[in-house]
Design an enzyme around this catalytic site. Sequence first.
Site, PDB file in Angstrom:
ATOM      1  N   GLU A  92       0.829  -1.199   0.000  1.00  0.00           N
ATOM      2  CA  GLU A  92       0.000   0.000   0.000  1.00  0.00           C
ATOM      3  C   GLU A  92       0.868   1.255   0.000  1.00  0.00           C
ATOM      4  OE1 GLU A  92      -2.894  -0.323   3.149  1.00  0.00           O
ATOM      5  OE2 GLU A  92      -3.566  -2.263   2.404  1.00  0.00           O
ATOM      6  N   CYS A 105       3.327   8.600   0.516  1.00  0.00           N
ATOM      7  CA  CYS A 105       3.840   7.733   1.578  1.00  0.00           C
ATOM      8  C   CYS A 105       4.049   6.347   0.955  1.00  0.00           C
ATOM      9  CB  CYS A 105       2.820   7.688   2.716  1.00  0.00           C
ATOM     10  SG  CYS A 105       3.261   6.546   4.030  1.00  0.00           S
ATOM     11  N   CYS A 112       6.290  -6.428   7.801  1.00  0.00           N
ATOM     12  CA  CYS A 112       7.340  -5.774   8.583  1.00  0.00           C
ATOM     13  C   CYS A 112       7.790  -6.728   9.682  1.00  0.00           C
ATOM     14  CB  CYS A 112       6.803  -4.485   9.206  1.00  0.00           C
ATOM     15  SG  CYS A 112       8.085  -3.502  10.024  1.00  0.00           S
ATOM     16  N   CYS A 116       6.145  -3.883  16.174  1.00  0.00           N
ATOM     17  CA  CYS A 116       5.655  -2.830  17.074  1.00  0.00           C
ATOM     18  C   CYS A 116       4.202  -3.176  17.458  1.00  0.00           C
ATOM     19  CB  CYS A 116       5.714  -1.468  16.388  1.00  0.00           C
ATOM     20  SG  CYS A 116       7.393  -0.997  15.928  1.00  0.00           S
ATOM     21  N   CYS A 119       0.988  -1.341  15.798  1.00  0.00           N
ATOM     22  CA  CYS A 119       0.956  -1.110  14.342  1.00  0.00           C
ATOM     23  C   CYS A 119       0.353  -2.304  13.621  1.00  0.00           C
ATOM     24  CB  CYS A 119       2.369  -0.841  13.830  1.00  0.00           C
ATOM     25  SG  CYS A 119       2.428  -0.554  12.047  1.00  0.00           S
ATOM     26  N   GLY A 160       6.659  -1.509   6.326  1.00  0.00           N
ATOM     27  CA  GLY A 160       8.039  -1.986   6.385  1.00  0.00           C
ATOM     28  C   GLY A 160       9.007  -1.031   7.049  1.00  0.00           C
ATOM     29  N   GLU A 161      10.208  -1.534   7.266  1.00  0.00           N
ATOM     30  CA  GLU A 161      11.271  -0.742   7.883  1.00  0.00           C
ATOM     31  C   GLU A 161      12.317  -0.464   6.795  1.00  0.00           C
ATOM     32  OE1 GLU A 161      12.211   0.903  10.700  1.00  0.00           O
ATOM     33  OE2 GLU A 161      14.011   1.211   9.501  1.00  0.00           O
ATOM     34  N   SER A 192      11.915   7.269   7.357  1.00  0.00           N
ATOM     35  CA  SER A 192      11.498   7.084   8.752  1.00  0.00           C
ATOM     36  C   SER A 192      11.952   5.715   9.231  1.00  0.00           C
ATOM     37  CB  SER A 192       9.969   7.187   8.843  1.00  0.00           C
ATOM     38  OG  SER A 192       9.540   6.998  10.180  1.00  0.00           O
ATOM     39  N   SER A 215      10.996   7.047  14.779  1.00  0.00           N
ATOM     40  CA  SER A 215       9.782   6.709  15.525  1.00  0.00           C
ATOM     41  C   SER A 215      10.172   6.441  16.973  1.00  0.00           C
ATOM     42  CB  SER A 215       9.111   5.473  14.909  1.00  0.00           C
ATOM     43  OG  SER A 215       8.695   5.779  13.592  1.00  0.00           O
ATOM     44  N   LEU A 216      10.042   7.464  17.799  1.00  0.00           N
ATOM     45  CA  LEU A 216      10.486   7.351  19.199  1.00  0.00           C
ATOM     46  C   LEU A 216       9.403   6.642  20.035  1.00  0.00           C
ATOM     47  CD1 LEU A 216      12.616   8.064  21.339  1.00  0.00           C
ATOM     48  CD2 LEU A 216      11.455  10.262  21.662  1.00  0.00           C
ATOM     49  N   ASN A 291      -4.052   5.782  15.884  1.00  0.00           N
ATOM     50  CA  ASN A 291      -5.143   5.431  14.975  1.00  0.00           C
ATOM     51  C   ASN A 291      -5.613   4.035  15.303  1.00  0.00           C
ATOM     52  OD1 ASN A 291      -5.129   7.801  13.290  1.00  0.00           O
ATOM     53  ND2 ASN A 291      -3.143   7.086  12.546  1.00  0.00           N
ATOM     54  N   CYS A 334      -1.414   6.373   9.447  1.00  0.00           N
ATOM     55  CA  CYS A 334      -0.219   5.799  10.068  1.00  0.00           C
ATOM     56  C   CYS A 334      -0.603   4.543  10.831  1.00  0.00           C
ATOM     57  CB  CYS A 334       0.389   6.769  11.076  1.00  0.00           C
ATOM     58  SG  CYS A 334       0.863   8.345  10.393  1.00  0.00           S
TER      59      CYS A 334
HETATM   60  N1  SAH Z   1       9.183   1.321  10.127  1.00  0.00           N
HETATM   61  C1  SAH Z   1       9.373   2.729   9.946  1.00  0.00           C
HETATM   62  C2  SAH Z   1       8.470   3.295   8.859  1.00  0.00           C
HETATM   63  C3  SAH Z   1       6.997   3.248   9.211  1.00  0.00           C
HETATM   64  S1  SAH Z   1       6.501   4.841   9.625  1.00  0.00           S
HETATM   65  C4  SAH Z   1       9.186   3.449  11.257  1.00  0.00           C
HETATM   66  O1  SAH Z   1       8.818   2.800  12.242  1.00  0.00           O
HETATM   67  O2  SAH Z   1       9.462   4.624  11.345  1.00  0.00           O
HETATM   68  C5  SAH Z   1       4.940   4.591  10.313  1.00  0.00           C
HETATM   69  C6  SAH Z   1       4.718   5.509  11.483  1.00  0.00           C
HETATM   70  O3  SAH Z   1       3.390   5.281  11.980  1.00  0.00           O
HETATM   71  C7  SAH Z   1       5.671   5.252  12.626  1.00  0.00           C
HETATM   72  O4  SAH Z   1       6.110   6.460  13.175  1.00  0.00           O
HETATM   73  C8  SAH Z   1       4.788   4.535  13.645  1.00  0.00           C
HETATM   74  O5  SAH Z   1       5.237   4.771  14.953  1.00  0.00           O
HETATM   75  C9  SAH Z   1       3.427   5.144  13.372  1.00  0.00           C
HETATM   76  N2  SAH Z   1       2.310   4.267  13.749  1.00  0.00           N
HETATM   77  C10 SAH Z   1       2.281   2.933  13.732  1.00  0.00           C
HETATM   78  N3  SAH Z   1       1.089   2.478  14.150  1.00  0.00           N
HETATM   79  C11 SAH Z   1       0.336   3.569  14.427  1.00  0.00           C
HETATM   80  C12 SAH Z   1      -1.008   3.763  14.859  1.00  0.00           C
HETATM   81  N4  SAH Z   1      -1.812   2.722  15.066  1.00  0.00           N
HETATM   82  N5  SAH Z   1      -1.438   5.018  15.042  1.00  0.00           N
HETATM   83  C13 SAH Z   1      -0.632   6.075  14.778  1.00  0.00           C
HETATM   84  N6  SAH Z   1       0.628   5.963  14.330  1.00  0.00           N
HETATM   85  C14 SAH Z   1       1.117   4.719  14.175  1.00  0.00           C
END
Ligand code: SAH
Length: 355
Positions: A92, A105, A112, A116, A119, A160-161, A192, A215-216, A291, A334
């Site tokens: 996607e 995006c 992935c 996390c 996600c 993905g990462e 990211s 992504s902290l 989300n 996201c």
């Molecule tokens: N793997 C990379 C690229 C993905 S970016 C990374 O982690 O940065 C996707 C972003 O969406 C990340 O910052 C992640 O923390 C955020 N994200 C993941 N699940 C989410 C959710 N349910 N609601 C809001 N943000 C989310």
Amino acid sequence: MTTNNLFGQTESQLHKILADQGEPAYRAQQVFAWLYKHRTAHISGMTNLPKTLRDRLQGQFTIQRLDRFQKFPSNDGSIKYVFQLEDGHSIEAVYMVMRKGITLCLSSQVGCAQACSFCQTAQMGFIRNLKPEEIIGQAEAITRDQEVEGPFNVVMMGMGEPLLNLPNLIKTLDVLLHPDGFDLSPKRVTVSTSGHVRNLLELAKYPKLPRIAISLNASNDDQRNELMPVNERWPIAELLDACRQLPIPPRDRITFEYVLLGGINDSVADAKRVVKLLQGLRCKINLIPFNQTPQLPYQQPLDQAIEAFHQVLERAGIINTIRWSKGRDVGAACGQLATPIPKPGARIHPIAPQV
Ligand code: SAH
């Protein structure tokens, strides 16, 4: 070369291909520009190549772009694209109209491996890395479909990462940033990462460093270990150390993404710890209210919690924005990008683009 697809090849790969054909170096530049600047779909359309060379190339190569996709338009103007890949998997990408222009995006992997807990993509597990033509292909297909003219922005924030697919990410940058390719400024491309430190420092050696987002998502290691298993390998201190070493241009900043999970990481104490962690780093923070995704045990933060978190950062002088994700009504926000995994042997039929 293991593929006969010219689309997705970098200029230096094309040099090699054309040198093998006994052709001078400038032919590679011409083919490169045909592929990405003029967007030629057929080798026969490369009209400044001698007819004999075109015929020879046509006998051995194809131009295969990502032409099979479905579109899901959101009420907010963004559009989720679901691309069908050759092996039956789907990925996607999201087209968004933002204040700073069109932003795409893009995904870097099918599924992935980062696991996390908040996600949706993580629920798919890791399936495979995307090839350069599949990453570049997303940008090519969407900008063609939307008739985007002029520069656009790319955020590698889809499935993905990206740093765990570093060689293909680098090839993608080679094409996106090349003047005869998509000609994007590195400022328009954001990579990211969940925080794979070694590969982040590897990417930092790339001559045209794109923007970096981290992504902290947590304010201490215990919390981050729970939410993002990558933290057990690369804890916050090491990650922030690496960030301090990045050659970020003087007027630019690293972005930190912080998903606010109601009652988990959204307290004022969390915000104060974040301020402490990021002290002295030239950065900005995107606060992303969680989300909702199916089957995940998290809640959206309360409005008061979002506001209080934001105020702590404000008072500390940290630039920060509350980012309500786009495309939530079509599962394009996201953390919502995920596609079903096809059954073994499933046949994929071409899907005509639909509005
Ligand atoms: N793997 C990379 C690229 C993905 S970016 C990374 O982690 O940065 C996707 C972003 O969406 C990340 O910052 C992640 O923390 C955020 N994200 C993941 N699940 C989410 C959710 N349910 N609601 C809001 N943000 C989310």
